[in-house]
Design an enzyme around this catalytic site. Structure first.
Site, PDB file in Angstrom:
ATOM      1  NE  ARG A  89     104.752  -2.934 129.198  1.00 15.81           N
ATOM      2  CZ  ARG A  89     104.287  -3.839 128.332  1.00 15.81           C
ATOM      3  NH1 ARG A  89     103.501  -4.838 128.713  1.00 15.81           N
ATOM      4  NH2 ARG A  89     104.591  -3.756 127.055  1.00 15.81           N
ATOM      5  NE  ARG A 113     104.435   5.177 130.390  1.00 13.19           N
ATOM      6  CZ  ARG A 113     104.918   4.017 129.915  1.00 13.19           C
ATOM      7  NH1 ARG A 113     104.153   2.945 129.890  1.00 13.19           N
ATOM      8  NH2 ARG A 113     106.150   3.946 129.463  1.00 13.19           N
ATOM      9  CG  ASN A 158     108.567  -0.279 119.779  1.00 11.15           C
ATOM     10  OD1 ASN A 158     107.450  -0.290 120.308  1.00 11.15           O
ATOM     11  ND2 ASN A 158     109.335  -1.350 119.753  1.00 11.15           N
ATOM     12  CE  LYS A 159     109.592   0.364 126.534  1.00 15.95           C
ATOM     13  NZ  LYS A 159     109.368   1.466 127.494  1.00 15.95           N
ATOM     14  CB  ALA A 189     100.805   2.022 122.592  1.00 20.74           C
ATOM     15  CG  ASP A 196     105.310   2.692 122.601  1.00 20.76           C
ATOM     16  OD1 ASP A 196     104.585   2.361 123.548  1.00 20.76           O
ATOM     17  OD2 ASP A 196     106.286   2.011 122.226  1.00 20.76           O
ATOM     18  CD  GLN A 240     109.204  -2.788 129.326  1.00 18.44           C
ATOM     19  OE1 GLN A 240     110.419  -3.022 129.332  1.00 18.44           O
ATOM     20  NE2 GLN A 240     108.725  -1.567 129.421  1.00 18.44           N
TER      21      GLN A 240
HETATM   22  O1  MRU Z   1     106.861   1.468 128.420  1.00 17.43           O
HETATM   23  P1  MRU Z   1     105.890   0.429 127.933  1.00 17.43           P
HETATM   24  O2  MRU Z   1     106.143  -0.929 128.453  1.00 17.43           O
HETATM   25  O3  MRU Z   1     104.458   0.871 128.045  1.00 17.43           O
HETATM   26  O4  MRU Z   1     106.289   0.395 126.403  1.00 17.43           O
HETATM   27  C1  MRU Z   1     105.432   0.221 125.405  1.00 17.43           C
HETATM   28  C2  MRU Z   1     105.662  -1.068 124.797  1.00 17.43           C
HETATM   29  O5  MRU Z   1     105.167  -2.046 125.295  1.00 17.43           O
HETATM   30  C3  MRU Z   1     106.496  -1.209 123.631  1.00 17.43           C
HETATM   31  O6  MRU Z   1     107.210  -0.114 123.246  1.00 17.43           O
HETATM   32  C4  MRU Z   1     105.760  -1.914 122.538  1.00 17.43           C
HETATM   33  O7  MRU Z   1     106.685  -2.374 121.650  1.00 17.43           O
HETATM   34  C5  MRU Z   1     104.746  -1.065 121.818  1.00 17.43           C
HETATM   35  S1  MRU Z   1     103.187  -1.084 122.586  1.00 17.43           S
HETATM   36  C6  MRU Z   1     102.363  -2.445 121.867  1.00 17.43           C
END
Ligand code: MRU
Length: 363
Positions: A53, A90, A251-252, A55, A241, A201
């Protein structure tokens, strides 16, 4: 980065060029377990189930997954099927589609017999570039962290969200790369790590910071506001992302609330990401597709039971309605700067094009 002092990347390509080993991140931080990926289905599953996981790591895994798929035949039909399969795993992280587009452009003109070897070489190039870019992000970000307004030479307090560390990349990380650079430069850095419900995470972030020896404290997501308001944070730095051409940042989920609290309290809010996360074809953030994940991610709480055995507990009845959007979009006006491998820029179309003038023809 190091695991138990041993330099380690998140992907281990096999010398026979038919497989990779990945860390199964669904088992971290409780167990470090490597999984062999040697089929297209295995690569697609690893991305979809979030064994890998983040990006940049999703993009690199997809590239290797495509190379692995072509080991069983590399005619046009096979190439298209493999790209389609990986493309759908995804929706939000644009690095996935960026990597597959790059692979397709490299492979399609070649005769089928030449594709597998070329695919493997291109995947290796993507992985190596990822590391070099992340290290450059670290250098540029370090300059900004040194200037953080509230940093007075005592402890430098950084807050982050989710995991944008080396686990989310092939190595070095995006948002955590400046943190590691600061720590390695001898700055007295401390990181506030938000848990990042529902998939936690943040616990991956805590795990990898501990492996590097970086002081940190894990907080519940809802505790961010009081810390930001109370002068406990010099800067927030997160990954991304997908960044739209105007600087809006997906982003998350939970990132937006931190950006709002930063704006209200005059705290810099930085986004660190490589070129592969910027979607110059997308004018604004509201066009970003936000992944809605299975409600059981929210209904179930994972951890170790009293005997230390991995367990899952229902925190909600199975029929309870839940919503589980995995990302949110932070408007560009709340972002102090975007830190890329080419330097930092304002979160705006002009700012991004200042770093990437070759992309001016988009939109
Ligand atoms: O759903 P995930 O864990 O794949 O989410 C992506 C992320 O890890 C985060 O959003 C992150 O801040 C950006 S990716 C380096």
């Amino acid at each position: 980065m190091n695991i138990d002092g041993i330099p380690t990347r998140t992907l281990r390509p096999h010398p026979d060029r038919c497989a990779i080993d990945i860390i199964d991140q669904t088992r971290l931080p409780h167990a470090l377990h490597w999984v062999r990926v040697d089929t297209l289905a295995g690569a697609a599953h690893a991305i979809r189930a979030m064994q890998v996981r983040g990006a940049p790591l999703i993009g690199a895994t997809a590239a290797y997954g495509l190379a692995i798929a072509l080991d069983e035949g590399a005619d046009d039909e096979r190439l298209k099927t493999a790209i389609d399969t990986l493309w759908k795993t995804r929706p939000t992280a644009v690095n996935l589609h960026w990597a597959l587009t790059r692979m397709s452009q490299r492979l399609t003109p070649l005769p089928p017999a030449a594709r597998q070897q070329a695919a493997w070489q291109e995947a290796e190039a993507i992985a190596e570039e990822d590391i070099a870019q992340n290290l450059a992000i670290g250098r540029h970000g370090l300059g900004l962290l040194r200037q953080a307004k509230r940093f007075n030479g005592n402890e430098l307090n950084i807050m982050t969200h989710c995991n944008a560390g080396w686990l989310a990349t092939v190595d070095a990380g995006t948002a955590l790369s400046p943190v590691y650079a600061a720590y390695d430069a001898g700055l007295p850095v401390h990181v506030w790590v938000s848990e990042t419900r529902p998939r936690n995470q943040g616990l991956l972030t805590a795990w990898e910071l501990a492996q590097h020896g970086v002081p940190h404290t894990v907080i519940a997501d809802n505790a961010a506001g009081i810390l930001l308001r109370g002068g406990k944070v010099d800067a927030v730095i997160v990954g991304a992302d997908r960044i739209a051409a105007n600087g809006d940042v997906a982003n998350k989920v939970g990132t937006y609330l931190k950006a709002l609290a930063c704006a209200d309290n005059g705290i810099p809010f930085y986004v660190a990401a490589p070129r592969s996360t910027i979607d110059f074809d997308l004018p604004e953030g509201h066009g970003i597709r936000i992944e809605e994940r299975d409600g059981d991610e929210f209904r179930l709480v994972h951890g170790l039971d009293a005997r230390g055995v991995p367990s899952a507990l229902h925190q909600l009845p199975v029929r309870e309605a839940v919503a589980n959007p995995a990302f949110d979009v932070t408007p560009a006006r709340l972002v102090t700067a975007i830190i890329t491998e080419r330097g930092a820029c304002p979160a705006s179309r002009d700012g991004l094009l200042g770093l990437y003038p070759e992309e001016a023809s988009h939109g």
